[in-house]
Design a protein around this motif. Structure first.
Motif, short mmCIF file in Angstrom:
data_model
loop_
_atom_site.label_atom_id
_atom_site.label_comp_id
_atom_site.label_asym_id
_atom_site.label_seq_id
_atom_site.Cartn_x
_atom_site.Cartn_y
_atom_site.Cartn_z
N GLY A 1 -8.59 -11.95 11.40
CA GLY A 1 -7.16 -11.96 11.14
C GLY A 1 -6.61 -10.69 10.53
O GLY A 1 -5.46 -10.64 10.11
N LEU A 2 -7.42 -9.63 10.48
CA LEU A 2 -7.01 -8.35 9.93
C LEU A 2 -7.12 -7.25 10.98
O LEU A 2 -8.13 -7.16 11.68
N GLU B 1 -4.20 -4.45 7.96
CA GLU B 1 -2.94 -5.21 8.02
C GLU B 1 -3.26 -6.66 8.34
O GLU B 1 -4.06 -6.94 9.26
N ASN B 2 -2.67 -7.58 7.61
CA ASN B 2 -2.87 -9.01 7.85
C ASN B 2 -1.99 -9.42 9.04
O ASN B 2 -0.77 -9.45 8.93
N VAL B 3 -2.63 -9.73 10.16
CA VAL B 3 -1.91 -10.16 11.36
C VAL B 3 -2.06 -11.66 11.60
O VAL B 3 -1.63 -12.16 12.64
N SER B 4 -2.66 -12.36 10.64
CA SER B 4 -2.84 -13.80 10.78
C SER B 4 -1.67 -14.55 10.13
O SER B 4 -0.78 -13.94 9.54
N LYS C 1 -5.09 -13.21 3.60
CA LYS C 1 -6.45 -12.72 3.85
C LYS C 1 -6.82 -11.71 2.78
O LYS C 1 -5.99 -10.89 2.38
N GLY C 2 -8.05 -11.73 2.36
CA GLY C 2 -8.54 -10.76 1.40
C GLY C 2 -9.39 -9.70 2.08
O GLY C 2 -10.11 -9.98 3.04
N ASP D 1 -7.69 -6.31 -2.19
CA ASP D 1 -6.55 -7.15 -2.54
C ASP D 1 -6.44 -8.28 -1.53
O ASP D 1 -7.04 -8.25 -0.46
N GLU D 2 -5.65 -9.27 -1.90
CA GLU D 2 -5.31 -10.33 -0.97
C GLU D 2 -3.99 -9.96 -0.32
O GLU D 2 -3.04 -9.60 -1.01
#
Length: 153
Positions: free
Chosen positions: A46-47, A76-79, A83-84, A111-112
């Motif tokens: 998911g990143l 980048e969080n694409v979910s 996400k951490g 980081d989260e």
């Protein structure tokens, strides 16, 4: 007379600042060697992860000499969920199959991330001079989820 003194002062400052900038550039390139890797973005867990910059420096601890591989990583969080990610999620794989963990004495990131947010940070790995680096691996669990080839120039 005041105009002459002011002009001389301004010229002196400009000359000194120009000289200072040149000496900094020459000293920083002496100890840093760029390395190449395939820096395409990979989506894993998911990143969306991209290795943006890589370099290798000499690291000395007492009598021990090592090479310090440093990677600038953007994630980048694409979910749809948080996400951490952090430097600790990466390992450096050697040609002989051995894995090197992040050097705990160097600055790291973590980081989260909320949905759509990103982070950029560095991960550094200390490698003995006689060892050959092969891949940077994103390994947040027992199994590697993404990897990038690394070739020292």
């Amino acid at each position: 007379m005041k105009k002459i003194w002011i002009s001389l002062g301004v010229i002196s400052v400009l000359i000194l600042s120009a000289c200072a900038g040149q000496s900094e550039k020459s000293s920083s390139t002496d100890h840093t060697q760029a390395i190449s890797a395939k820096t395409k973005a990979i989506v894993a867990n998911g990143l969306k992860i991209k290795v943006k910059k890589q370099e290798v420096n000499q690291k000395a601890e007492g009598k021990k000499q090592q090479q310090l591989y440093t990677f600038s990583i953007e994630a980048e969080n694409v979910s749809a969920t948080n996400k951490g990610i952090g430097a600790i999620d990466f390992v450096l794989k050697l040609k002989n199959g051995k894995e090197i963990k992040v050097d705990p004495s160097m600055a790291a990131f973590g980081d989260e991330l909320k949905k759509g947010k990103s982070i950029t940070g560095t991960a550094s790995f200390a490698v003995n001079s006689n060892e050959t680096v092969s891949k940077l691996v994103y390994k947040p669990v027992e199994k590697g989820l993404a990897e990038w080839d690394v070739n020292a120039k």
